[in-house]
Design a protein around this motif. Structure first.
Motif, PDB file in Angstrom:
ATOM      1  N   PRO A  77     -34.707 -45.372 -21.304  1.00 42.82           N
ATOM      2  CA  PRO A  77     -35.564 -44.606 -20.182  1.00 42.82           C
ATOM      3  C   PRO A  77     -35.326 -44.632 -18.808  1.00 42.82           C
ATOM      4  N   VAL A  78     -34.935 -44.179 -17.939  1.00 46.37           N
ATOM      5  CA  VAL A  78     -35.428 -44.547 -16.304  1.00 46.37           C
ATOM      6  C   VAL A  78     -36.426 -44.152 -15.929  1.00 46.37           C
ATOM      7  N   VAL A  79     -36.217 -44.567 -14.483  1.00 49.57           N
ATOM      8  CA  VAL A  79     -37.811 -43.633 -13.421  1.00 49.57           C
ATOM      9  C   VAL A  79     -37.114 -42.205 -12.958  1.00 49.57           C
ATOM     10  N   ARG A  80     -37.996 -41.490 -13.407  1.00 46.15           N
ATOM     11  CA  ARG A  80     -37.763 -40.015 -12.612  1.00 46.15           C
ATOM     12  C   ARG A  80     -37.323 -40.322 -11.106  1.00 46.15           C
ATOM     13  N   ALA A  81     -37.497 -40.883 -10.238  1.00 39.03           N
ATOM     14  CA  ALA A  81     -37.651 -40.379  -9.200  1.00 39.03           C
ATOM     15  C   ALA A  81     -35.496 -41.147  -9.066  1.00 39.03           C
ATOM     16  N   VAL A  89     -32.986 -32.248 -13.042  1.00 39.86           N
ATOM     17  CA  VAL A  89     -34.140 -32.974 -14.005  1.00 39.86           C
ATOM     18  C   VAL A  89     -34.887 -31.959 -15.073  1.00 39.86           C
ATOM     19  N   ASP A  90     -35.446 -31.468 -14.055  1.00 39.04           N
ATOM     20  CA  ASP A  90     -36.100 -29.984 -14.372  1.00 39.04           C
ATOM     21  C   ASP A  90     -35.886 -29.493 -15.486  1.00 39.04           C
ATOM     22  N   ALA A  91     -34.915 -29.173 -15.133  1.00 42.55           N
ATOM     23  CA  ALA A  91     -33.758 -27.446 -15.920  1.00 42.55           C
ATOM     24  C   ALA A  91     -33.110 -28.503 -17.254  1.00 42.55           C
ATOM     25  N   CYS A  92     -32.847 -29.529 -17.265  1.00 42.58           N
ATOM     26  CA  CYS A  92     -32.436 -30.866 -18.126  1.00 42.58           C
ATOM     27  C   CYS A  92     -33.719 -30.982 -19.023  1.00 42.58           C
ATOM     28  N   VAL A  93     -34.776 -31.382 -18.537  1.00 44.47           N
ATOM     29  CA  VAL A  93     -36.099 -31.480 -19.949  1.00 44.47           C
ATOM     30  C   VAL A  93     -36.459 -30.647 -20.117  1.00 44.47           C
ATOM     31  N   GLU A  94     -36.097 -29.382 -19.487  1.00 51.69           N
ATOM     32  CA  GLU A  94     -36.829 -27.760 -19.923  1.00 51.69           C
ATOM     33  C   GLU A  94     -35.479 -27.226 -21.173  1.00 51.69           C
ATOM     34  N   SER A  95     -33.992 -27.657 -21.455  1.00 55.65           N
ATOM     35  CA  SER A  95     -33.479 -27.589 -22.060  1.00 55.65           C
ATOM     36  C   SER A  95     -33.007 -28.462 -22.898  1.00 55.65           C
ATOM     37  N   GLY A  96     -34.138 -29.067 -23.002  1.00 58.68           N
ATOM     38  CA  GLY A  96     -33.885 -30.618 -23.965  1.00 58.68           C
ATOM     39  C   GLY A  96     -33.105 -30.916 -23.588  1.00 58.68           C
ATOM     40  N   VAL A 101     -41.215 -39.986 -20.999  1.00 57.70           N
ATOM     41  CA  VAL A 101     -41.453 -40.856 -21.320  1.00 57.70           C
ATOM     42  C   VAL A 101     -42.010 -41.638 -20.005  1.00 57.70           C
ATOM     43  N   GLY A 102     -43.432 -42.216 -20.648  1.00 55.25           N
ATOM     44  CA  GLY A 102     -44.015 -43.154 -20.582  1.00 55.25           C
ATOM     45  C   GLY A 102     -45.198 -43.306 -20.108  1.00 55.25           C
ATOM     46  N   ASP A 103     -46.062 -44.290 -19.466  1.00 54.32           N
ATOM     47  CA  ASP A 103     -47.594 -43.633 -19.650  1.00 54.32           C
ATOM     48  C   ASP A 103     -47.967 -42.217 -18.915  1.00 54.32           C
ATOM     49  N   ASP A 104     -47.646 -42.176 -17.605  1.00 52.50           N
ATOM     50  CA  ASP A 104     -47.968 -41.545 -16.915  1.00 52.50           C
ATOM     51  C   ASP A 104     -46.676 -40.594 -16.769  1.00 52.50           C
ATOM     52  N   ASP A 106     -43.525 -40.736 -16.471  1.00 50.30           N
ATOM     53  CA  ASP A 106     -42.950 -40.803 -14.629  1.00 50.30           C
ATOM     54  C   ASP A 106     -41.606 -41.610 -15.778  1.00 50.30           C
ATOM     55  N   GLU A 107     -41.272 -41.236 -16.588  1.00 49.32           N
ATOM     56  CA  GLU A 107     -40.089 -41.580 -17.090  1.00 49.32           C
ATOM     57  C   GLU A 107     -39.208 -40.635 -17.949  1.00 49.32           C
ATOM     58  N   VAL A 108     -37.597 -40.578 -17.832  1.00 46.72           N
ATOM     59  CA  VAL A 108     -37.220 -39.709 -18.936  1.00 46.72           C
ATOM     60  C   VAL A 108     -36.383 -40.237 -19.509  1.00 46.72           C
ATOM     61  N   ALA A 109     -36.001 -39.740 -20.255  1.00 46.95           N
ATOM     62  CA  ALA A 109     -34.975 -40.608 -21.511  1.00 46.95           C
ATOM     63  C   ALA A 109     -34.359 -39.285 -22.009  1.00 46.95           C
ATOM     64  N   ALA A 110     -32.946 -40.008 -22.356  1.00 47.72           N
ATOM     65  CA  ALA A 110     -32.076 -38.858 -23.200  1.00 47.72           C
ATOM     66  C   ALA A 110     -32.436 -38.451 -24.723  1.00 47.72           C
ATOM     67  N   THR A 111     -32.315 -37.362 -24.634  1.00 46.23           N
ATOM     68  CA  THR A 111     -32.274 -36.946 -26.487  1.00 46.23           C
ATOM     69  C   THR A 111     -31.225 -37.081 -27.716  1.00 46.23           C
ATOM     70  N   VAL A 112     -29.813 -37.266 -26.917  1.00 43.72           N
ATOM     71  CA  VAL A 112     -29.073 -37.371 -26.867  1.00 43.72           C
ATOM     72  C   VAL A 112     -27.625 -38.481 -26.023  1.00 43.72           C
ATOM     73  N   ASP A 113     -27.095 -38.869 -27.107  1.00 47.09           N
ATOM     74  CA  ASP A 113     -25.699 -39.802 -25.868  1.00 47.09           C
ATOM     75  C   ASP A 113     -24.319 -38.530 -25.866  1.00 47.09           C
ATOM     76  N   VAL A 114     -24.430 -39.334 -24.443  1.00 43.74           N
ATOM     77  CA  VAL A 114     -23.558 -38.855 -23.747  1.00 43.74           C
ATOM     78  C   VAL A 114     -22.035 -40.000 -23.288  1.00 43.74           C
ATOM     79  N   ARG A 115     -21.134 -40.008 -23.676  1.00 43.65           N
ATOM     80  CA  ARG A 115     -19.694 -40.873 -23.952  1.00 43.65           C
ATOM     81  C   ARG A 115     -19.294 -40.353 -22.947  1.00 43.65           C
ATOM     82  N   PRO A 116     -18.622 -40.137 -21.291  1.00 41.78           N
ATOM     83  CA  PRO A 116     -17.144 -39.712 -20.991  1.00 41.78           C
ATOM     84  C   PRO A 116     -16.169 -40.555 -21.359  1.00 41.78           C
ATOM     85  N   TYR A 117     -15.170 -39.276 -21.843  1.00 43.62           N
ATOM     86  CA  TYR A 117     -13.786 -39.818 -22.232  1.00 43.62           C
ATOM     87  C   TYR A 117     -13.011 -39.020 -21.407  1.00 43.62           C
ATOM     88  N   GLY A 118     -12.035 -39.202 -21.398  1.00 45.17           N
ATOM     89  CA  GLY A 118     -10.594 -39.465 -20.329  1.00 45.17           C
ATOM     90  C   GLY A 118      -9.804 -38.156 -21.630  1.00 45.17           C
TER      91      GLY A 118
END
Length: 510
Positions: A77-81, A89-96, A101-104, A106-118
């Motif tokens: 998780p990382v701090v939203r700011a 961020v808002d669109a990513c939260v809305e679309s899943g 996360v976090g008590d307030d 104020d953090e966000v976490a990914a719902t899936v892994d995303v790996r860069p691939y060349g």
């Protein structure tokens, strides 16, 4: 799988959000090259071994790229700011794509892994997978969820590397998983169909394609060729199937659910009728080494009528090594000792009943050919040595040589002109000071990196081949130099010429 299982994944209906997310990731250099530069080679390589500590240490700073690596690749998780100025961020939260996360909150976490691939031509792609599955192997996920979808692993990149990449009208990816094979195929196929027994995999494939900016792919649910209509045929079929030979089908991503190696046999044997003339079917597979049976004969029986085949066995494990490998893959060795031993025992029971003494792993390539109806070419070999990926063009050239040799008898070979292929070197082996070498070796530095022994005539012949003279003229000159009957030399040398052409040391010059 119920809709509730899919609801935990990002929406596939918000392509606009995927496009915005892609643009943001690229803008922050969240790419394969960007990761390598940020993490350094050791930490980047450690990710392939499912080791994240070096990458965590390398991302302790405050840059946007470090935050994205922690968020999407390391599942921290990382701090939203920290990402608000980079991601929608808002669109990513809305679309899943993200959750608060976090008590307030104020953090966000990914719902899936995303790996860069060349991609092969420098494309920046992103492979989506379930959390904890973006890097390395399964990493012990077997105790969590049998329907989990893995990201990029050694098997998937191997298959992508050996696949023939010529432009085609229609391609089929059987058992698409996270969609990497379909993503590759979409670059050179007009129409791509991807299938999977697991609906979660189809959903994740759609995310991979959207986030990578790839052309549309038709997704179908079902096992093996079941989702494919009886009259549908393809120019390319690829599959990294659930090939693990196991007692039961506990893990969808790896266990085929058929006895022994029946899933791989079924897949290979049924592929021929789905191929167009000249089309390729390429698979990774496991096969049993059964007591009293030649493994090559076993696989020869799999090859469907009307197809040429090239089968390469890359590795063989005894049954204990094999069981331990896949028990560790599922993380069973970290759980209850008695349960681990019971599963190990069940695996050995299965092999004992089937009289299996080992398991082979390798590549199977079929090529549909009218000539194979009466004179099929089936090449089988053990090749555990290093190769140079990608090998797709090497595979295509193999079958082109098959066609050439099948169409030309010995007389035609002697009349033909040949060239030594690029980056072939000659090695001479013998005792120091000896007048003549004990043997001469021709070695390739590209593709399969083969080496083959030749006699002095073969070495001399290969060294002179520059396309200028016919093979017969070269042999006549060699006969005069060594004092041999030219007729006898012409009679016995085509066998060696045929072998050098077959293995790719020589190529027709005209």
């Amino acid at each position: 799988m119920s809709d509730s299982r899919l609801s935990s994944l990002p929406s596939v209906d918000r392509s606009d959000v995927a496009a915005r997310l892609r643009e943001a990731l690229l803008g922050a250099e969240f790419t394969a090259d960007g990761l390598l530069e940020l993490l350094g080679a050791p930490a980047y390589a450690a990710l392939a071994r499912s080791e994240v500590v070096p990458a965590l240490r390398a991302t302790r700073g405050d840059t946007a790229l470090e935050a994205l690596v922690r968020l999407f690749l390391l599942q921290e998780p990382v701090v939203r700011a920290r990402v608000e100025g980079v991601l929608p961020v808002d669109a990513c939260v809305e679309s899943g794509w993200l959750v608060r996360v976090g008590d307030d909150g104020d953090e966000v976490a990914a719902t899936v892994d995303v790996r860069p691939y060349g991609g092969p031509d420098g494309e920046d792609w992103f492979i989506v997978s379930d959390l904890g599955c973006a890097v390395g192997g399964a990493g012990g996920i077997g105790s969590r969820d049998e329907g989990v979808v893995l990201g990029v692993g050694g098997a998937s990149t191997t298959l992508a590397g050996i696949t023939v990449r010529t432009p085609v009208a229609a391609a089929l990816d059987l058992g698409t998983g996270s969609g990497i094979q379909a993503l590759h195929a979409a670059q050179h196929a007009t129409r791509v169909t991807a299938t999977d027994l697991n609906p979660r995999a189809l959903h994740i494939t759609s995310l991979t394609l959207a986030l990578s900016g790839a052309p549309a792919v038709e997704l179908r649910e079902g096992s093996l060729f079941e989702p494919v209509g009886e009259d549908e045929t393809y120019d390319l079929i690829v599959s990294n199937p659930p090939f693990v030979i196991s007692p039961g089908a506990r893990l969808t991503y790896r266990d085929g659910g058929m006895g022994g190696d029946d899933l791989c046999r079924t897949l290979v044997s049924q592929a021929g009728e789905r191929l167009n003339e000249g089309g390729y079917a390429q698979f990774l597979a496991n096969w049993q080494h059964v007591e009293g049976e030649d493994w090559q004969e076993r696989l020869r029986s799999w090859v469907p009528r009307g197809c040429d085949a090239w089968i390469v066995q890359r590795e063989v494990q005894d049954v204990t090594q094999y069981a331990e490998l896949w028990l560790r893959d599922a993380g069973d060795h970290r759980g209850d000792v008695a349960e681990y031993q019971a599963r190990y025992d069940a695996w050995l029971d299965e092999f004992e009943v089937r009289k299996v003494k080992g398991v082979g792993f390798g590549w199977i390539t079929l090529r549909k050919s009218a000539a194979a109806e009466s004179e099929p070419s089936i090449t089988m070999e053990e090749w555990p040595h290093p190769v140079e990926q990608p090998l797709g063009e090497t595979v295509r050239q193999h079958f082109a040589r098959v066609d050439y040799l099948r169409a030309n008898d010995d007389a035609a070979l002697l009349a033909a002109h040949f060239r030594l292929t690029a980056e072939v070197v000659q090695e001479q082996v013998g005792l120091p000071g000896a007048e003549d070498p004990e043997h001469v070796v021709l070695r390739q530095n590209r593709g399969m990196r083969r080496a083959t022994k030749v006699d002095t005539v073969g070495a001399g012949f290969a060294g002179v081949c520059d396309g200028t003279l016919s093979a017969g003229r070269i042999l006549d000159a060699i006969a005069q130099l060594v004092g041999e009957d030219p007729v006898a030399l012409r009679d016995r040398t085509p066998v060696q010429i045929r072998l050098l052409v077959e293995q790719g040391f020589l190529e027709p010059a005209r």
